[in-house]
Write an enzyme that holds these catalytic residues in place. Structure first.
Site, PDB file in Angstrom:
ATOM      1  N   HIS A   7      19.052   3.235   2.994  1.00  0.00           N
ATOM      2  CA  HIS A   7      18.809   3.883   1.703  1.00  0.00           C
ATOM      3  C   HIS A   7      19.055   5.381   1.774  1.00  0.00           C
ATOM      4  CE1 HIS A   7      14.722   4.023   3.585  1.00  0.00           C
ATOM      5  NE2 HIS A   7      14.649   5.220   3.029  1.00  0.00           N
ATOM      6  N   HIS A  79      16.194  12.432   2.200  1.00  0.00           N
ATOM      7  CA  HIS A  79      16.601  11.910   3.507  1.00  0.00           C
ATOM      8  C   HIS A  79      17.540  10.724   3.336  1.00  0.00           C
ATOM      9  CE1 HIS A  79      12.955   9.340   2.732  1.00  0.00           C
ATOM     10  NE2 HIS A  79      13.669   8.402   3.319  1.00  0.00           N
ATOM     11  N   GLU A 130      16.100   9.223   8.690  1.00  0.00           N
ATOM     12  CA  GLU A 130      15.097   8.203   8.981  1.00  0.00           C
ATOM     13  C   GLU A 130      15.793   7.051   9.690  1.00  0.00           C
ATOM     14  OE1 GLU A 130      13.457   6.352   5.456  1.00  0.00           O
ATOM     15  OE2 GLU A 130      11.733   5.560   6.541  1.00  0.00           O
TER      16      GLU A 130
HETATM   17 CO    CO Z   1      13.027   6.409   3.498  1.00  0.00          CO
END
Ligand code: CO
Length: 136
Positions: A7, A79, A130
């Site tokens: 994502h 992020h 991440e």
């Molecule tokens: Co995230």
């Protein structure tokens, strides 16, 4: 090490307004808001078919994205998240190479119920990365 893009997270001031733009202007499949008090955010997932966009709105007084929105009042990309098969192995490889894992360096359970960790944006061209452990 990294697998697919899971994502891209975008911090927003107004989750309802941002969701409406993606749904009505971009014609995206926009999910329902989910409050995640343990993560200090309310999130809306948008499935683009090959990855997700996550719209993040601060929730509570100690939201991890409040400072970001104070610096970026229009909102913005917060992020990006890549999948890894073994997050402990990834952390060990990265820290051995001098990259910094945020926090205490140990994976935590993230917004999807899977182990995650974050890498210092100063080590990755100003981008907070991440890693999420996804099996299979
Ligand atoms: Co995230």
């Amino acid at each position: 090490m990294i697998g697919r893009l899971n994502h891209i997270a975008i911090a927003v001031q107004d989750l309802a307004a941002a969701s409406a733009k993606y749904r009505d202007l971009l014609g995206a499949r926009v999910g329902q808001p989910q409050a995640l008090p343990e993560h200090g955010v309310t999130v809306v997932f948008i499935d683009t078919g090959n990855a997700k966009v996550e719209l993040l709105e601060p929730l509570g007084d100690s939201s991890p994205i409040a400072a970001f929105l104070a610096k970026n009042p229009l909102g913005g990309m917060h992020h990006i998240c890549f999948e890894v098969p073994d997050i402990l192995a990834a952390a060990a490889t990265l820290t051995a190479s001098g990259a910094r894992v945020l926090g205490d360096g140990k994976p935590k359970i993230g917004a999807h119920g899977l182990p995650v960790l974050f890498l210092h944006p100063k080590d990755f061209d100003g981008t907070l990365i991440e890693l999420e452990q996804v099996s299979g």
